[in-house]
Design a protein around this motif. Structure first.
Motif, short mmCIF file in Angstrom:
data_model
loop_
_atom_site.label_atom_id
_atom_site.label_comp_id
_atom_site.label_asym_id
_atom_site.label_seq_id
_atom_site.Cartn_x
_atom_site.Cartn_y
_atom_site.Cartn_z
N ALA A 63 -20.34 57.40 0.36
CA ALA A 63 -19.44 58.39 0.98
C ALA A 63 -18.11 57.74 1.36
N ALA A 64 -18.18 56.51 1.85
CA ALA A 64 -16.94 55.82 2.22
C ALA A 64 -16.10 55.52 0.97
N ALA A 65 -16.75 55.16 -0.13
CA ALA A 65 -16.01 54.88 -1.37
C ALA A 65 -15.31 56.15 -1.87
N ILE A 66 -16.01 57.27 -1.83
CA ILE A 66 -15.40 58.53 -2.27
C ILE A 66 -14.26 58.93 -1.33
N THR A 67 -14.44 58.67 -0.03
CA THR A 67 -13.38 58.97 0.93
C THR A 67 -12.12 58.17 0.62
N LEU A 68 -12.29 56.92 0.24
CA LEU A 68 -11.14 56.11 -0.12
C LEU A 68 -10.42 56.69 -1.34
N ILE A 69 -11.20 57.07 -2.35
CA ILE A 69 -10.60 57.66 -3.55
C ILE A 69 -9.86 58.94 -3.19
N LEU A 70 -10.49 59.76 -2.38
CA LEU A 70 -9.90 61.03 -1.95
C LEU A 70 -8.59 60.78 -1.19
N GLY A 71 -8.62 59.83 -0.26
CA GLY A 71 -7.41 59.52 0.50
C GLY A 71 -6.28 59.01 -0.37
N LEU A 72 -6.62 58.17 -1.34
CA LEU A 72 -5.59 57.65 -2.24
C LEU A 72 -4.97 58.76 -3.08
N ILE A 73 -5.79 59.69 -3.53
CA ILE A 73 -5.27 60.80 -4.35
C ILE A 73 -4.31 61.66 -3.53
N VAL A 74 -4.73 62.06 -2.34
CA VAL A 74 -3.90 62.94 -1.51
C VAL A 74 -2.61 62.23 -1.10
N THR A 75 -2.73 60.95 -0.71
CA THR A 75 -1.55 60.20 -0.30
C THR A 75 -0.57 60.04 -1.45
N GLY A 76 -1.08 59.65 -2.62
CA GLY A 76 -0.22 59.47 -3.78
C GLY A 76 0.44 60.77 -4.20
N PHE A 77 -0.33 61.86 -4.21
CA PHE A 77 0.22 63.16 -4.61
C PHE A 77 1.31 63.60 -3.63
N ALA A 78 1.03 63.53 -2.35
CA ALA A 78 2.00 63.99 -1.35
C ALA A 78 3.26 63.13 -1.39
#
Length: 436
Positions: free
Chosen positions: A405-420
């Motif tokens: 879950a933590a690994a997926i959270t990191l991926i999710l955070g990177l996607i949102v941060t990069g997109f924004a």
């Protein structure tokens, strides 16, 4: 004529002051004859070592090993102690660097014969110049422990083997590098079936589709209605605007629960009262395809009032002279919309529209409240409508797969941060910030 400063102390060595400050905070200040400041630095360093030295030693050891005795050492606690130690050491390093810079600056002044401020003058200058920082510092310290520490814990957890079958204090955690990420992207299991990789691809694909389709529909509907209501031929505009904004006034979770009941396969009004007239019965909650359709329609209903209100305000600020000039030039309605209305609206609202996409990418409420991410899908450990954020919730609280879950959270955070970040950099309103 000689230009040498009579008060200069050419024998005073700034490099020696720096070396002394590195050996022990405050020694450089004592060498510069800044006795009060030097003693304060020494007291701070000695106090830090005496009060926190043992804690830091245990924390760093725990962060490196995650414990050595099963049933005795708790890897989670050791991990937290280690991360707190890292933050404390970071604060200590900042203070130490300030001490070294201060010693070097005063040594250079003494060597050049410049006037060095007394302790009172220095304290007064620090108060005058650093007045805002005194009030910001407590907030920054709290931010480090309330925001940065949980973030660091999540990042660290992604590189461990913390699962349902390997939980402290019964077992010890281990550092496993990028194994969790490899299971999501590359690894294949027995008979070519890897449940993690298959589930991740399915959930990630649906998350992208959900974000793009649901958000675009709510923006398009809000813009369309705003253009209609803003048309000069429309009467009772205030009443129409009030009615269209009403869905926004109802709490979102109430609307979602009401829609969940309406879309219920057995007793919902959609099937029993509307579709029954056409001898239709759609499995809204049993078939992933129809559940996704229902979710997109509900999100469009929930999201369009905000966009409508936003666009309505922008449309009323567009000068009528521009449209009159376009009429003189013989422009059609579409040309006026394309060259006047749309650029003006997008220029003013682009950052907020981008946040709409980012918000729906992590829109946990509607996914969980409508059908808890269901229905279930064979061969996957996520529901048919789970998006990344709701899958992380299931992995954490239902399946106890904490590290994954933590690994997926990191991926999710990177996607949102990069997109924004990328979209904000491309937005004209962001580039021209401060030029207005």
């Amino acid at each position: 004529m000689s230009t040498a400063n009579s008060t200069a102390k050419t024998s005073h060595n700034p490099r020696l002051a720096v070396i002394l400050s590195i050996l022990l905070a405050g020694l450089g200040q004592l060498y510069n004859r800044r006795y009060v400041k030097g003693i304060l630095f020494i007291i701070l360093e000695v106090s830090f070592i005496l009060t926190l030295g043992r804690f830091l030693n245990t924390g760093i050891w725990g962060l490196r090993t995650l414990g050595t005795l099963e049933g005795v050492d708790n890897s989670v606690f050791l991990l937290i102690y280690g991360l707190i130690s890292v933050i404390l050491i970071a604060f200590f390093i900042i203070l130490y660097v300030a001490n070294v810079k201060d010693a070097k600056r005063d040594a250079v002044r003494l060597r050049n014969g410049e006037k060095t401020p007394t302790f009172k003058e220095a304290a007064r200058n620090v108060w005058d110049v650093g007045f805002p920082y005194f009030f910001v510092t407590p907030g920054l310290v709290m931010l480090a422990f309330i925001v940065i520490l949980p973030l660091m814990f999540t990042i660290a957890l992604a590189f461990t083997d913390y699962t349902q079958y390997n939980q402290p204090p019964r077992s010890l955690l281990s550092w496993i590098g990028f194994d969790n990420f490899a299971r999501l992207f590359f690894e294949t299991g027995g008979a070519g079936n890897n449940i993690w990789q298959d589930t991740f691809i399915s959930v990630f694909t649906w998350t992208i589709v959900w974000t793009v389709v649901a958000t675009t529909l709510q923006i398009a509907l809000g813009l369309f209605l705003a253009l209609l209501v803003n048309d000069p031929r429309i009467k009772f505009k205030r009443t129409i605007r009030t009615i269209l904004i009403l869905p926004w006034a109802v709490p979102a979770f109430v609307t979602i629960l009401v829609f969940a009941a309406m879309f219920n396969d057995r007793f919902g009004a959609i099937n029993t009262d509307i579709l029954a007239m056409f001898d239709l019965a759609i499995p809204w909650l049993q078939d992933p395809f129809w559940t996704r359709i229902a979710l997109i329609m509900i999100q469009t209903w929930l999201g369009f009032p905000f966009v409508f209100a936003l666009f309505t305000g922008i449309l009323q600020s567009i000068s009528k002279d521009w449209y009159e000039a376009a009429d003189v030039d013989g422009a059609s309605r579409f040309q006026k919309f394309r060259n006047i209305t749309l650029p003006h609206v997008l220029y003013a609202t682009a950052p907020l529209l981008i946040m709409q996409y980012a918000g729906n990418f992590n829109n946990f409420n509607i996914i969980y409240l409508f059908n808890e991410g269901g229905p279930a899908v064979r061969g996957q450990n996520a529901g048919g409508t789970d998006i990344l954020i709701s899958w992380v919730y299931d992995l954490t609280f239902e399946l106890n797969q904490y590290s994954m879950a933590a690994a997926i959270t990191l991926i999710l955070g990177l996607i949102v941060t990069g997109f924004a970040f990328y979209q904000f950099r491309k937005t004209r309103s962001f580039k021209e910030e401060g030029n207005i």
